[in-house]
Design a protein around this motif. Structure first.
Motif, PDB file in Angstrom:
ATOM      1  N   GLU A   1       6.765  -6.895   2.149  1.00  0.00           N
ATOM      2  CA  GLU A   1       6.623  -5.795   3.107  1.00  0.00           C
ATOM      3  C   GLU A   1       7.176  -6.164   4.479  1.00  0.00           C
ATOM      4  O   GLU A   1       7.671  -5.296   5.200  1.00  0.00           O
ATOM      5  CB  GLU A   1       5.156  -5.388   3.213  1.00  0.00           C
TER       6      GLU A   1
ATOM      7  N   LEU B   1      11.605  -0.578   1.673  1.00  0.00           N
ATOM      8  CA  LEU B   1      10.402  -0.150   0.961  1.00  0.00           C
ATOM      9  C   LEU B   1       9.901   1.222   1.409  1.00  0.00           C
ATOM     10  O   LEU B   1       9.603   2.085   0.579  1.00  0.00           O
ATOM     11  CB  LEU B   1       9.285  -1.174   1.140  1.00  0.00           C
ATOM     12  N   ALA B   2       9.788   1.405   2.706  1.00  0.00           N
ATOM     13  CA  ALA B   2       9.202   2.652   3.212  1.00  0.00           C
ATOM     14  C   ALA B   2      10.001   3.871   2.780  1.00  0.00           C
ATOM     15  O   ALA B   2       9.434   4.916   2.429  1.00  0.00           O
ATOM     16  CB  ALA B   2       9.105   2.595   4.740  1.00  0.00           C
ATOM     17  N   GLY B   3      11.316   3.742   2.761  1.00  0.00           N
ATOM     18  CA  GLY B   3      12.149   4.886   2.424  1.00  0.00           C
ATOM     19  C   GLY B   3      12.315   5.129   0.940  1.00  0.00           C
ATOM     20  O   GLY B   3      12.366   6.265   0.489  1.00  0.00           O
TER      21      GLY B   3
ATOM     22  N   HIS C   1      10.509   3.278  -1.735  1.00  0.00           N
ATOM     23  CA  HIS C   1       9.382   3.046  -2.642  1.00  0.00           C
ATOM     24  C   HIS C   1       8.071   2.920  -1.854  1.00  0.00           C
ATOM     25  O   HIS C   1       7.465   1.842  -1.780  1.00  0.00           O
ATOM     26  CB  HIS C   1       9.624   1.794  -3.467  1.00  0.00           C
ATOM     27  N   PRO C   2       7.601   4.010  -1.260  1.00  0.00           N
ATOM     28  CA  PRO C   2       6.378   3.959  -0.453  1.00  0.00           C
ATOM     29  C   PRO C   2       5.127   3.628  -1.258  1.00  0.00           C
ATOM     30  O   PRO C   2       4.097   3.286  -0.671  1.00  0.00           O
ATOM     31  CB  PRO C   2       6.301   5.376   0.141  1.00  0.00           C
ATOM     32  N   GLU C   3       5.194   3.714  -2.585  1.00  0.00           N
ATOM     33  CA  GLU C   3       4.030   3.415  -3.419  1.00  0.00           C
ATOM     34  C   GLU C   3       3.901   1.923  -3.706  1.00  0.00           C
ATOM     35  O   GLU C   3       2.987   1.493  -4.419  1.00  0.00           O
ATOM     36  CB  GLU C   3       4.128   4.163  -4.758  1.00  0.00           C
TER      37      GLU C   3
ATOM     38  N   ASN D   1       2.897  -0.789  -2.083  1.00  0.00           N
ATOM     39  CA  ASN D   1       1.673  -1.511  -1.731  1.00  0.00           C
ATOM     40  C   ASN D   1       0.551  -1.235  -2.721  1.00  0.00           C
ATOM     41  O   ASN D   1      -0.140  -2.156  -3.172  1.00  0.00           O
ATOM     42  CB  ASN D   1       1.231  -1.141  -0.317  1.00  0.00           C
TER      43      ASN D   1
END
Length: 459
Positions: A43, A49-51, A53-55, A57
């Motif tokens: 992270e 990741l945020a854009g 694959h936000p899932e 975490n």
């Protein structure tokens, strides 16, 4: 879509065969600490990741919560580590080194493993090379199961631990195919013998028992039973690329942009492309085939610097690409102007699942800016952008396994030609090989390109 990602880790662990005593163990507490350390650093360093694959975490924490029992073998733990990396939906991860506790036994001959190389096509796993001492298999034999586990279940388990961009399975399948004996050993089964169910050309199901062999033992069998295959290399200047002509067409093969090859041949991308396209113009070439199959990338400038030489004025964009570092720094790369040597004919680009990273970037440029006709299978890198550029290497504190995490996001302008998310470059003409095609050495990509050239009036 990576539906296999949603399967709980327990699914993978239940598939593991009995673990042999040569593997060191890691305690539950140490495993959880290492996995949490890995999650935090993915992270921290992966800006995609945020854009994309936000899932991540939530799914990663699910993996960690499922860690149970007093201790794990290092292979079971490595399965968890790899699944966590695969959940990030990026292909530019490096999972361990040949010096760590998981891998080193392969090179020092203390880990015997499955002596079979495979090809995966049309949903089937075929024997490609038999490195065993018994030589029971013929090339093309279809593997149905290994130690009671079906081929489908094996592939699902390996997909779940193979990092790849977005929902792209073409790249993951090629990675699994290339590393199958090792991956099977690391993630599935460390048995001394393998009960293999298979079917020959006649379709009759058979069984064979195969002994696990070390690297040296397999190499000796290869030399004893298999004919030597001639090595091939590019024939272009300095061996970095291959450029051949036939009538009014040319084929440019760019096998890799790896920095080691760049250094070895002392190649400068801009100078190289100027030489190539000057020659194409002088020879009045009308059809250019660019072969990027198995080009897994390397130096990004070898993708970027071709743009001026293939750019059609009507296809210019506001910018070429943007990059975002893990620290949040943004850089915008200007759209170059077309060169006087810009190719005016028709371009055909040959791609497959291992057209990846900078190799895939070039394929995208050829489509977006050169109007190229794309032939092959979905490329291995996300069309709208991907995490790569450089990696941050971390060492898990207890297992001492090194993981390379991509730390730059490369983002392209929105496309009017392919509006997808988490998919690679889609071909205009799909190519699917049978095992027989591969065994006979047929080049269906090139056959299709030549057919299209003929339809367009090429000589």
């Amino acid at each position: 879509m990576k539906t296999f990602q949603m399967k709980p880790l327990l699914f993978v662990l239940l598939l593991l065969g009995p673990i042999r005593s040569f593997a060191q163990d890691i305690s539950r507490a140490a495993a959880v600490e290492d996995l949490q350390f890995l999650l935090v650093n993915i992270e921290r360093y992966n800006p995609a990741l945020a854009g994309y694959h936000p899932e991540f975490n939530a799914l990663a924490n699910q993996v960690i919560e499922e860690v149970d029992g007093e201790s794990y073998s290092i292979f079971s733990f490595f399965t968890q580590v790899s699944q966590l990396c695969a959940l990030a939906n990026e292909g530019h991860f490096a999972l361990g080194t040949w010096e760590d506790a998981v891998h080193k036994g392969i090179l020092d001959d203390s880990f015997p493993f499955l002596p079979i190389r495979v090809k995966y096509c049309a949903g089937n796993l075929h024997v490609w090379r038999d490195y065993s001492g018994s030589q029971q298999f013929e090339p093309g034999d279809k593997i149905l199961s290994i130690n009671g586990m079906t081929t489908e279940a094996i592939m699902d388990a390996l997909l779940a631990v193979t990092p790849s961009d977005g929902f792209i399975q073409s790249y993951a399948y090629r990675q699994i195919e290339a590393t199958f004996p090792f991956s099977y050993f690391f993630y599935i089964d460390q048995s001394e013998t393998f009960d293999i169910g298979y079917a020959g050309e006649d379709g009759v199901e058979k069984r064979a028992s195969v002994q696990a062999l070390t690297w040296s033992e397999q190499a000796a069998n290869l030399k004893k039973y298999q004919p030597e295959e001639p090595e091939s290399s590019p024939d272009g200047p300095d061996g970095f690329y291959d450029l051949v002509y036939e009538d009014d067409r040319a084929q440019l093969t760019l096998p890799s942009f790896d920095f080691r090859r760049v250094q070895k041949f002392e190649v400068k991308s801009e100078k190289m492309y100027k030489t190539i396209f000057s020659e194409l113009q002088a020879r009045q070439v009308k059809h250019l085939i660019v072969d990027l199959r198995d080009n897994t990338g390397g130096r990004n400038e070898f993708a970027d610097d071709m743009v001026p030489f293939i750019l059609k004025p009507s296809r210019e964009s506001s910018y070429l690409k943007k990059t975002y570092s893990w620290e949040g720094k943004e850089r915008i790369y200007k759209m170059p102007k077309a060169s006087k040597l810009a190719f005016q004919g028709t371009i055909y680009v040959l791609v497959n699942g291992k057209t990846f990273s900078a190799g895939s970037s070039l394929a995208r440029y050829l489509k977006e800016y050169g109007g190229a006709i794309v032939i092959g299978t979905e490329t291995g890198t996300r069309y709208e952008g991907f995490a790569g550029g450089s990696t941050e290497t971390i060492t898990l504190p207890n297992s001492q396994i090194e993981i390379g995490i991509p730390r730059y996001l490369i983002a392209y302008p929105p496309s009017e030609l392919q509006n997808t998310r988490n998919q690679g470059l889609w071909p205009d003409h799909s190519i699917r090989y049978s095992f027989e095609d591969m065994a006979e050495g047929r080049d269906l990509h090139l056959e299709k390109a030549r057919s299209l050239i003929g339809q367009l009036g090429g000589q």
